[in-house]
Design a protein around this motif. Structure first.
Motif, PDB file in Angstrom:
ATOM      1  N   PRO A 158      13.106  41.325  34.813  1.00 59.11           N
ATOM      2  CA  PRO A 158      14.556  41.953  34.340  1.00 59.11           C
ATOM      3  C   PRO A 158      15.028  41.100  32.997  1.00 59.11           C
ATOM      4  CG  PRO A 158      14.594  40.677  36.597  1.00 59.11           C
ATOM      5  CD  PRO A 158      13.163  41.015  36.060  1.00 59.11           C
ATOM      6  N   LEU A 159      15.692  42.009  32.098  1.00 61.56           N
ATOM      7  CA  LEU A 159      16.228  41.202  31.113  1.00 61.56           C
ATOM      8  C   LEU A 159      17.659  40.571  31.505  1.00 61.56           C
ATOM      9  CD1 LEU A 159      15.651  43.422  28.085  1.00 61.56           C
ATOM     10  CD2 LEU A 159      14.603  41.187  28.574  1.00 61.56           C
ATOM     11  N   ALA A 160      18.122  39.556  30.879  1.00 63.35           N
ATOM     12  CA  ALA A 160      19.300  39.168  31.196  1.00 63.35           C
ATOM     13  C   ALA A 160      19.947  38.502  29.728  1.00 63.35           C
ATOM     14  CB  ALA A 160      19.206  37.811  32.144  1.00 63.35           C
ATOM     15  N   VAL A 161      21.270  38.650  29.605  1.00 56.45           N
ATOM     16  CA  VAL A 161      22.238  38.055  28.803  1.00 56.45           C
ATOM     17  C   VAL A 161      22.671  36.897  29.289  1.00 56.45           C
ATOM     18  CG1 VAL A 161      23.836  38.472  26.955  1.00 56.45           C
ATOM     19  CG2 VAL A 161      22.173  40.131  27.044  1.00 56.45           C
ATOM     20  N   VAL A 162      22.802  35.834  28.711  1.00 50.13           N
ATOM     21  CA  VAL A 162      23.839  34.645  29.183  1.00 50.13           C
ATOM     22  C   VAL A 162      24.784  34.503  28.420  1.00 50.13           C
ATOM     23  CG1 VAL A 162      23.566  32.221  29.765  1.00 50.13           C
ATOM     24  CG2 VAL A 162      21.670  33.569  30.655  1.00 50.13           C
TER      25      VAL A 162
ATOM     26  N   ASP B 212      20.919  42.268  32.961  1.00 55.29           N
ATOM     27  CA  ASP B 212      21.978  41.594  33.876  1.00 55.29           C
ATOM     28  C   ASP B 212      22.586  40.573  32.785  1.00 55.29           C
ATOM     29  OD1 ASP B 212      21.129  42.499  36.190  1.00 55.29           O
ATOM     30  OD2 ASP B 212      19.379  41.306  36.542  1.00 55.29           O
ATOM     31  N   ILE B 213      23.857  40.480  33.319  1.00 58.28           N
ATOM     32  CA  ILE B 213      25.080  39.509  32.549  1.00 58.28           C
ATOM     33  C   ILE B 213      25.122  38.394  33.486  1.00 58.28           C
ATOM     34  CG2 ILE B 213      27.336  39.305  31.163  1.00 58.28           C
ATOM     35  CD1 ILE B 213      26.836  42.461  31.172  1.00 58.28           C
TER      36      ILE B 213
ATOM     37  N   HIS C  54      14.297  36.011  35.634  1.00 56.33           N
ATOM     38  CA  HIS C  54      14.755  36.876  34.307  1.00 56.33           C
ATOM     39  C   HIS C  54      13.809  36.558  33.298  1.00 56.33           C
ATOM     40  CE1 HIS C  54      18.112  37.643  37.095  1.00 56.33           C
ATOM     41  NE2 HIS C  54      18.157  39.039  36.625  1.00 56.33           N
ATOM     42  N   ARG C  55      13.960  37.397  32.231  1.00 56.42           N
ATOM     43  CA  ARG C  55      13.575  37.030  30.734  1.00 56.42           C
ATOM     44  C   ARG C  55      14.926  37.007  30.286  1.00 56.42           C
ATOM     45  NH1 ARG C  55      10.724  40.912  26.258  1.00 56.42           N
ATOM     46  NH2 ARG C  55      11.040  39.385  24.404  1.00 56.42           N
ATOM     47  N   VAL C  56      15.417  35.884  29.560  1.00 54.87           N
ATOM     48  CA  VAL C  56      16.801  35.936  28.887  1.00 54.87           C
ATOM     49  C   VAL C  56      16.582  36.329  27.307  1.00 54.87           C
ATOM     50  CG1 VAL C  56      18.831  34.341  28.050  1.00 54.87           C
ATOM     51  CG2 VAL C  56      17.711  34.218  30.519  1.00 54.87           C
TER      52      VAL C  56
END
Length: 290
Positions: free
Chosen positions: A93-97, A154-155, A206-208
């Motif tokens: 799943p992709l994430a933004v941090v 995902d955030i 996750h992959r950020v």
């Protein structure tokens, strides 16, 4: 806390605060024999030092250029996210941090409050601000994070606000409409200001796609240095990552850059901070008669 000035609670570790206290003792010992020097001038107050916040805070609150830079950062973030979504293999799943303060929410009213007062940033005063839940959304932040949420990304909000401010921070973000502002996605500071353990927790599954912040240590802990030259060299060494994997928001009011000017010693007096700030300037040296 024994220190009246606690900028490092947003950016620096407790151990480095203690090291700063030790350095302060040495500096004050050295200054004791120089009663006429600016660094020991008892007449120079925190109120005087706070006047230096005026231009930065006025720019943040009134300049169209500040808003434009914020929009620009989130436009770049959306373009990069689209590109990453297009080539994503779906294995993780992709994430933004994102950081919170001066990245997705604006606390410039707190800095404006200090102007004209003989009062500094400290933990109690900052907690009162957080409990008031008055931070505003940074321009473009809500649109971008809403878009990321709609794409199934995902955030994670990784902030160095203290863990006891979780409820106030969540309420403030939710009231502004920020998505995924829940206990599973809000990662406040607990035992360390180093964000790497929290980043690692996200990276575990996750992959950020992107990191967004106003301070370079929002991206990598290596940036958390008390040497301005080292920080600049690290930024140059990683120049290819900015605007692609690291998205930086402008913050001229406070940050680790200021602590580096003090050599990490946030316990300096207002007069000593004034002297250190001015010593960091590189003025024009006119040739001939000025």
């Amino acid at each position: 806390m024994s220190l009246p000035l606690l900028r490092p609670s947003r950016h620096l570790s407790r151990s480095r605060q203690l090291a700063g206290l030790a350095l302060t003792g040495l500096l004050l010992t050295g200054c004791a024999s120089q009663s006429a020097t600016p660094t020991s001038n008892p007449a120079y107050s925190q109120r005087d030092l706070n006047e230096q916040l005026v231009m930065a805070t006025a720019w943040m609150q009134s300049a169209a250029e500040y808003r434009a830079l914020s929009y620009q950062a989130f436009n770049v973030a959306r373009d990069r996210l689209d590109a990453i979504l297009d080539e994503d293999d779906g294995n993780r799943p992709l994430a933004v941090v994102v950081d919170c303060d001066e990245t997705v929410i604006d606390n410039s009213a707190f800095e404006a409050y200090l102007v004209g007062r003989d009062a500094a940033y400290d933990s109690e005063r900052w907690h009162r601000w957080m409990e008031d839940r008055q931070a505003k959304a940074m321009p473009g932040a809500l649109d971008f994070l809403t878009y990321a949420d709609e794409q199934g990304v995902d955030i994670y909000y990784i902030t160095n606000r203290d863990a006891d401010a979780l409820e106030a921070t969540r309420d403030n973000l939710e009231a502004l409409g920020f998505p995924q502002a829940d206990d599973d996605h809000l990662m406040l500071r607990t035992d360390t200001s180093d964000k790497q353990p929290r980043r690692d927790a996200v990276l575990a599954d996750h992959r950020v796609a992107l990191y967004m912040g106003d301070n370079l240590s929002d991206f990598e802990s290596q940036f958390d240095s008390d040497d301005p030259a080292e920080r600049r060299a690290l930024a140059t060494a990683r120049q290819a990552r900015f605007g692609r994997h690291f998205i930086l928001l402008p913050n001229p009011a406070y940050g680790a850059w200021e602590g580096a000017i003090y050599g990490g010693d946030w316990g300096l007096s207002p007069a000593q901070k004034d002297k250190a700030r001015k010593a960091a300037l590189e003025p024009w040296q006119p040739t001939g008669t000025p």
